[in-house]
Write a protein that holds these residues in place. Structure first.
Motif, PDB file in Angstrom:
ATOM      1  N   LEU A  40      11.026  -1.444  -8.967  1.00  0.00           N
ATOM      2  CA  LEU A  40      11.689  -2.373  -8.054  1.00  0.00           C
ATOM      3  C   LEU A  40      11.227  -2.154  -6.617  1.00  0.00           C
ATOM      4  O   LEU A  40      11.092  -3.118  -5.841  1.00  0.00           O
ATOM      5  CB  LEU A  40      13.209  -2.218  -8.159  1.00  0.00           C
ATOM      6  N   ALA A  41      10.968  -0.894  -6.255  1.00  0.00           N
ATOM      7  CA  ALA A  41      10.415  -0.616  -4.929  1.00  0.00           C
ATOM      8  C   ALA A  41       9.042  -1.262  -4.792  1.00  0.00           C
ATOM      9  O   ALA A  41       8.702  -1.812  -3.731  1.00  0.00           O
ATOM     10  CB  ALA A  41      10.334   0.888  -4.704  1.00  0.00           C
ATOM     11  N   ALA A  42       8.245  -1.211  -5.864  1.00  0.00           N
ATOM     12  CA  ALA A  42       6.928  -1.854  -5.835  1.00  0.00           C
ATOM     13  C   ALA A  42       7.066  -3.352  -5.616  1.00  0.00           C
ATOM     14  O   ALA A  42       6.321  -3.948  -4.820  1.00  0.00           O
ATOM     15  CB  ALA A  42       6.190  -1.572  -7.146  1.00  0.00           C
ATOM     16  N   ALA A  43       8.016  -3.980  -6.313  1.00  0.00           N
ATOM     17  CA  ALA A  43       8.229  -5.422  -6.151  1.00  0.00           C
ATOM     18  C   ALA A  43       8.638  -5.755  -4.722  1.00  0.00           C
ATOM     19  O   ALA A  43       8.193  -6.757  -4.148  1.00  0.00           O
ATOM     20  CB  ALA A  43       9.286  -5.903  -7.143  1.00  0.00           C
ATOM     21  N   ALA A  44       9.481  -4.909  -4.126  1.00  0.00           N
ATOM     22  CA  ALA A  44       9.893  -5.126  -2.736  1.00  0.00           C
ATOM     23  C   ALA A  44       8.706  -5.013  -1.787  1.00  0.00           C
ATOM     24  O   ALA A  44       8.583  -5.794  -0.826  1.00  0.00           O
ATOM     25  CB  ALA A  44      10.980  -4.122  -2.351  1.00  0.00           C
ATOM     26  N   LEU A  45       7.811  -4.073  -2.069  1.00  0.00           N
ATOM     27  CA  LEU A  45       6.617  -3.913  -1.230  1.00  0.00           C
ATOM     28  C   LEU A  45       5.669  -5.097  -1.391  1.00  0.00           C
ATOM     29  O   LEU A  45       5.033  -5.525  -0.420  1.00  0.00           O
ATOM     30  CB  LEU A  45       5.906  -2.606  -1.581  1.00  0.00           C
ATOM     31  N   VAL A  46       5.584  -5.644  -2.591  1.00  0.00           N
ATOM     32  CA  VAL A  46       4.796  -6.861  -2.797  1.00  0.00           C
ATOM     33  C   VAL A  46       5.349  -7.985  -1.926  1.00  0.00           C
ATOM     34  O   VAL A  46       4.600  -8.726  -1.281  1.00  0.00           O
ATOM     35  CB  VAL A  46       4.804  -7.268  -4.290  1.00  0.00           C
ATOM     36  N   ALA A  47       6.666  -8.097  -1.890  1.00  0.00           N
ATOM     37  CA  ALA A  47       7.303  -9.184  -1.137  1.00  0.00           C
ATOM     38  C   ALA A  47       6.991  -9.128   0.348  1.00  0.00           C
ATOM     39  O   ALA A  47       6.989 -10.165   1.027  1.00  0.00           O
ATOM     40  CB  ALA A  47       8.813  -9.152  -1.361  1.00  0.00           C
ATOM     41  N   VAL A  48       6.711  -7.927   0.884  1.00  0.00           N
ATOM     42  CA  VAL A  48       6.382  -7.807   2.308  1.00  0.00           C
ATOM     43  C   VAL A  48       4.883  -7.605   2.530  1.00  0.00           C
ATOM     44  O   VAL A  48       4.447  -7.360   3.653  1.00  0.00           O
ATOM     45  CB  VAL A  48       7.182  -6.661   2.967  1.00  0.00           C
ATOM     46  N   GLY A  49       4.102  -7.700   1.466  1.00  0.00           N
ATOM     47  CA  GLY A  49       2.653  -7.670   1.607  1.00  0.00           C
ATOM     48  C   GLY A  49       2.013  -6.301   1.617  1.00  0.00           C
ATOM     49  O   GLY A  49       0.834  -6.177   1.962  1.00  0.00           O
ATOM     50  N   TRP A  50       2.708  -5.282   1.202  1.00  0.00           N
ATOM     51  CA  TRP A  50       2.138  -3.923   1.136  1.00  0.00           C
ATOM     52  C   TRP A  50       1.584  -3.685  -0.266  1.00  0.00           C
ATOM     53  O   TRP A  50       2.113  -2.901  -1.049  1.00  0.00           O
ATOM     54  CB  TRP A  50       3.194  -2.887   1.483  1.00  0.00           C
ATOM     55  N   PHE A  51       0.497  -4.362  -0.560  1.00  0.00           N
ATOM     56  CA  PHE A  51       0.000  -4.416  -1.933  1.00  0.00           C
ATOM     57  C   PHE A  51      -0.613  -3.095  -2.401  1.00  0.00           C
ATOM     58  O   PHE A  51      -0.525  -2.755  -3.579  1.00  0.00           O
ATOM     59  CB  PHE A  51      -1.017  -5.546  -2.080  1.00  0.00           C
ATOM     60  N   GLY A  52      -1.235  -2.351  -1.512  1.00  0.00           N
ATOM     61  CA  GLY A  52      -1.855  -1.093  -1.902  1.00  0.00           C
ATOM     62  C   GLY A  52      -0.843  -0.077  -2.395  1.00  0.00           C
ATOM     63  O   GLY A  52      -1.010   0.543  -3.455  1.00  0.00           O
ATOM     64  N   ILE A  53       0.242   0.097  -1.627  1.00  0.00           N
ATOM     65  CA  ILE A  53       1.287   1.032  -2.040  1.00  0.00           C
ATOM     66  C   ILE A  53       1.996   0.505  -3.282  1.00  0.00           C
ATOM     67  O   ILE A  53       2.349   1.269  -4.194  1.00  0.00           O
ATOM     68  CB  ILE A  53       2.299   1.267  -0.905  1.00  0.00           C
ATOM     69  N   ALA A  54       2.185  -0.816  -3.354  1.00  0.00           N
ATOM     70  CA  ALA A  54       2.817  -1.414  -4.539  1.00  0.00           C
ATOM     71  C   ALA A  54       1.993  -1.118  -5.784  1.00  0.00           C
ATOM     72  O   ALA A  54       2.547  -0.825  -6.857  1.00  0.00           O
ATOM     73  CB  ALA A  54       2.968  -2.919  -4.347  1.00  0.00           C
ATOM     74  N   PHE A  55       0.673  -1.187  -5.671  1.00  0.00           N
ATOM     75  CA  PHE A  55      -0.228  -0.879  -6.793  1.00  0.00           C
ATOM     76  C   PHE A  55       0.069   0.519  -7.335  1.00  0.00           C
ATOM     77  O   PHE A  55       0.250   0.710  -8.545  1.00  0.00           O
ATOM     78  CB  PHE A  55      -1.679  -0.972  -6.311  1.00  0.00           C
ATOM     79  N   VAL A  56       0.136   1.488  -6.415  1.00  0.00           N
ATOM     80  CA  VAL A  56       0.380   2.880  -6.828  1.00  0.00           C
ATOM     81  C   VAL A  56       1.747   3.010  -7.485  1.00  0.00           C
ATOM     82  O   VAL A  56       1.895   3.670  -8.534  1.00  0.00           O
ATOM     83  CB  VAL A  56       0.267   3.824  -5.613  1.00  0.00           C
ATOM     84  N   LEU A  57       2.769   2.385  -6.913  1.00  0.00           N
ATOM     85  CA  LEU A  57       4.116   2.494  -7.462  1.00  0.00           C
ATOM     86  C   LEU A  57       4.225   1.813  -8.823  1.00  0.00           C
ATOM     87  O   LEU A  57       4.966   2.285  -9.705  1.00  0.00           O
ATOM     88  CB  LEU A  57       5.142   1.924  -6.487  1.00  0.00           C
ATOM     89  N   ILE A  58       3.515   0.717  -9.016  1.00  0.00           N
ATOM     90  CA  ILE A  58       3.524   0.059 -10.326  1.00  0.00           C
ATOM     91  C   ILE A  58       2.947   0.996 -11.382  1.00  0.00           C
ATOM     92  O   ILE A  58       3.494   1.130 -12.483  1.00  0.00           O
ATOM     93  CB  ILE A  58       2.747  -1.276 -10.269  1.00  0.00           C
ATOM     94  N   VAL A  59       1.844   1.665 -11.050  1.00  0.00           N
ATOM     95  CA  VAL A  59       1.256   2.623 -11.992  1.00  0.00           C
ATOM     96  C   VAL A  59       2.244   3.745 -12.306  1.00  0.00           C
ATOM     97  O   VAL A  59       2.450   4.118 -13.473  1.00  0.00           O
ATOM     98  CB  VAL A  59      -0.060   3.190 -11.439  1.00  0.00           C
ATOM     99  N   LEU A  60       2.888   4.289 -11.267  1.00  0.00           N
ATOM    100  CA  LEU A  60       3.855   5.372 -11.477  1.00  0.00           C
ATOM    101  C   LEU A  60       5.048   4.904 -12.312  1.00  0.00           C
ATOM    102  O   LEU A  60       5.549   5.635 -13.173  1.00  0.00           O
ATOM    103  CB  LEU A  60       4.333   5.915 -10.134  1.00  0.00           C
ATOM    104  N   SER A  61       5.492   3.682 -12.059  1.00  0.00           N
ATOM    105  CA  SER A  61       6.608   3.130 -12.811  1.00  0.00           C
ATOM    106  C   SER A  61       6.284   3.027 -14.293  1.00  0.00           C
ATOM    107  O   SER A  61       7.090   3.383 -15.158  1.00  0.00           O
ATOM    108  CB  SER A  61       6.978   1.753 -12.262  1.00  0.00           C
ATOM    109  N   ARG A  62       5.086   2.545 -14.605  1.00  0.00           N
ATOM    110  CA  ARG A  62       4.709   2.396 -16.010  1.00  0.00           C
ATOM    111  C   ARG A  62       4.406   3.749 -16.652  1.00  0.00           C
ATOM    112  O   ARG A  62       4.588   3.907 -17.868  1.00  0.00           O
ATOM    113  CB  ARG A  62       3.521   1.456 -16.142  1.00  0.00           C
TER     114      ARG A  62
END
Length: 201
Positions: A40-62
């Motif tokens: 969910l933190a990754a999705a929030a970062l996507v919403a504000v355009g922080w795609f690089g950090i969101a990428f890392v968090l998505i990997v960690l989430s999965r």
């Protein structure tokens, strides 16, 4: 489709991590909740355009999503754990496309809505088949030991992860990726409906 290959490659790593987690007294449900929170933190970062950090968090989430099952196999699975795993997975799968829609509603709104519609139909077909399979005492080990009957298809967790990561790397491609993956997801749902027509008469 990718899940079977990925499982064979990743299971040894996930089992090692899970052994350490279990030794530390951390249960599978806690790992599931942590993985969802990271997603969910990754999705929030996507919403504000922080795609690089969101990428890392998505990997960690999965990664957490894989570890929780391995921990459950060590400590013993529970019905609550299986319930949480599925519900929070669906929460994550819906949150990331929503993040892209919120980031750029004009460019991504329709494509995101189509993808979420496809997820909705596919999720309904998956869960309803699982209920009917349980009623008939059917068993499947196609993706290892699961809390419910697990039907496979072209659009599974691995493909979803790949699409989300590609969208983070190339945000402008989100509409194309969303439409393409929605088509694949709806095909998966249709194939499950055909399977139900054959198996559940």
């Amino acid at each position: 489709m990718l899940d079977g290959w990925a499982r064979r490659k990743l299971d040894p790593l996930l089992n090692r991590i899970a052994a350490g987690v279990a030794r530390g007294g951390i249960g599978a449900d806690a790992v599931t909740l942590a993985g969802c929170g990271i997603g969910l933190a990754a999705a929030a970062l996507v919403a504000v355009g922080w795609f690089g950090i969101a990428f890392v968090l998505i990997v960690l989430s999965r990664l957490a999503d894989g570890v929780d099952g391995a921990v459950a196999r060590i400590n013993g699975p529970t019905d609550l754990g299986g319930f949480l795993d599925i519900v929070l997975d669906f929460l994550f799968y819906g949150a990331v496309p929503l993040g892209f829609v919120l980031f750029d509603p004009a460019a991504n709104g329709v494509a995101g809505a189509v993808l979420l519609f496809a997820f909705y139909v596919n999720g309904a077909s998956f869960l309803t088949f699982a209920v009917m399979a349980e009623k008939r005492r059917l068993v499947s080990t196609a993706r290892g030991s699961k809390s419910l009957f697990f039907t496979t298809g072209i659009a599974e967790a691995g493909e979803t992860l790949a699409v989300f990561l590609l969208a983070c790397l190339f945000p402008a491609w989100f509409p194309v990726l969303a439409y393409a993956f929605a088509s694949i997801t709806l095909y998966t749902a249709l194939s499950r409906i055909v399977l139900a027509g054959r198996e559940l008469r």
